[in-house]
Scaffold this active site. Structure first.
Site, PDB file in Angstrom:
ATOM      1  N   THR A  44       0.832  -1.203   0.000  1.00  0.00           N
ATOM      2  CA  THR A  44       0.000   0.000   0.000  1.00  0.00           C
ATOM      3  C   THR A  44       0.865   1.250   0.000  1.00  0.00           C
ATOM      4  OG1 THR A  44      -1.757  -1.154   1.197  1.00  0.00           O
ATOM      5  CG2 THR A  44      -1.804   1.247   1.236  1.00  0.00           C
ATOM      6  N   HIS A  47       2.082   1.865  -3.438  1.00  0.00           N
ATOM      7  CA  HIS A  47       1.050   2.471  -4.286  1.00  0.00           C
ATOM      8  C   HIS A  47       0.986   3.980  -4.046  1.00  0.00           C
ATOM      9  CE1 HIS A  47      -0.113  -1.401  -5.556  1.00  0.00           C
ATOM     10  NE2 HIS A  47      -0.890  -1.728  -4.538  1.00  0.00           N
TER      11      HIS A  47
END
Length: 350
Positions: A44, A47
């Site tokens: 995450t 990202h």
């Protein structure tokens, strides 16, 4: 304690992040301030660093990144009763409402109003961080900080692997990134055999073997379905665990699993996926699980016990350790290139 601290912050809506100096925060009611002892990079975080479509739709810069953490409580806010200064904790990063339909049915891991550290609020890539006391998990004093920080992603792997029976069952794992490597460790510790791993990166295939994979295959050079069938005498695997988020890997895994087998899906796909449901799922009578978050707090007990048992082979997974945040850009670029397992920062250089 210093009044200022360093933090890795998403300062603007663009690629990358910056190392900034900010004030050490003060805990409010129900909160504690922790000294961050170790914090690891999650997919995450990558990202957010890359500023992909998901990050653009969710993140509101400026914001401190990071959510996987081990720390020491250094200050307690008003109303906190279960924690005190000196407690050694990790943190459940999903903050749940406790009021929605899912929460009232003890399905906290799919709370409809979940907020996430480092995503919806400031995170833990800093010398100090604020966390809600209700989300703290007390660690054994002798647990290494790098292990303690991995408990959150380990929880994802545990829920993926243990969504059904695994001991003695043939298992295919697609994707040997950081979460897939943790999945291999959990599967082996739980008695899966043989564990077959499909992964295109030579670096990560070697890591998979170090962690305990019995067989590895490069899906770009060999047909992983045929590879599985050869190993299982044409039966296919009992368990298919998808960690890659690659549509082709999903299709191959569904073809490789035996009729009546079990499938757990954790990898997030970059786009909508078209699957032949009739032939690959329905007519094969597969049991399919979507995995998100961790069961609160059952999964944390399982993770902690597995680590303390000594049966999890975690050391090969932690490939890069950094003292301080000075080389954070190097760490993220290595992750982008697929040349790491888990990357751990130790913010306090001493």
């Amino acid at each position: 304690m210093a009044e200022k601290m360093q933090a890795i912050m998403k300062t603007k809506p663009a690629y990358g992040a910056e190392l900034v100096e900010v004030d050490v925060p003060k805990p409010g009611p129900g909160e504690v301030l922790i000294k961050v002892l170790a914090t690891s990079i999650c997919g995450t975080d990558l990202h957010i660093y890359e500023w992909n479509e998901w990050a653009q739709s969710r993140i509101k810069p400026p914001q401190i990144m990071g959510h996987e953490v081990a720390g020491e409580v250094v200050e307690v806010g008003p109303g906190v009763e279960d924690l005190q200064v000196g407690d050694y904790i990790s943190v459940e990063t999903h903050i749940v409402c406790g009021k929605c339909y899912a929460c009232k049915h003890n399905r906290y891991h799919v709370c409809q109003n979940t907020k996430i550290f480092g995503v919806d609020m400031d995170g833990v890539f800093a010398h100090y961080a604020i966390v809600p006391a209700k989300n703290a998990w007390k660690n054994p004093k002798d647990m290494p900080p790098e292990y303690a920080a991995l408990q959150e992603p380990l929880g994802n792997a545990v829920d993926t692997v243990l969504a059904g029976p695994i001991a003695g069952r043939s298992t295919l794992i697609t994707g040997a990134g950081p979460l897939g490597l943790l999945g291999i460790a959990v599967a082996k510790a739980s008695g899966a055999y043989p564990v077959i791993v499909s992964e295109p990166s030579e670096f990560r295939r070697k890591l998979a073997k170090k962690v305990g994979a019995d067989y590895v295959v490069n899906p770009f050079e060999e047909d992983p379905v045929k590879f599985v069938m050869d190993i299982t005498d044409g039966a296919g695997v009992e368990v298919f665990l998808e960690f890659s988020g690659a549509p082709k890997a999903l299709e191959q895994g569904l073809k490789a699993v035996t009729p009546g087998g079990r499938v757990s899906l954790l990898g997030l796909f970059p786009r909508e996926v078209t699957i032949d449901f009739n032939n690959l799922i329905i007519f094969k009578a597969l049991e399919v699980h979507g995995i998100t978050g961790r069961h609160l707090w059952e999964t944390w007990y399982t993770v902690s016990s597995l680590i303390q048992s000594g049966k999890l082979n975690l050391d090969p997974i932690i490939t890069h350790k950094y003292k301080g945040f000075d080389k954070f850009e190097e760490a993220f670029e290595l992750m982008r290139a697929g040349k790491t397992g888990k990357v751990v920062f130790f913010p306090h250089k001493g």
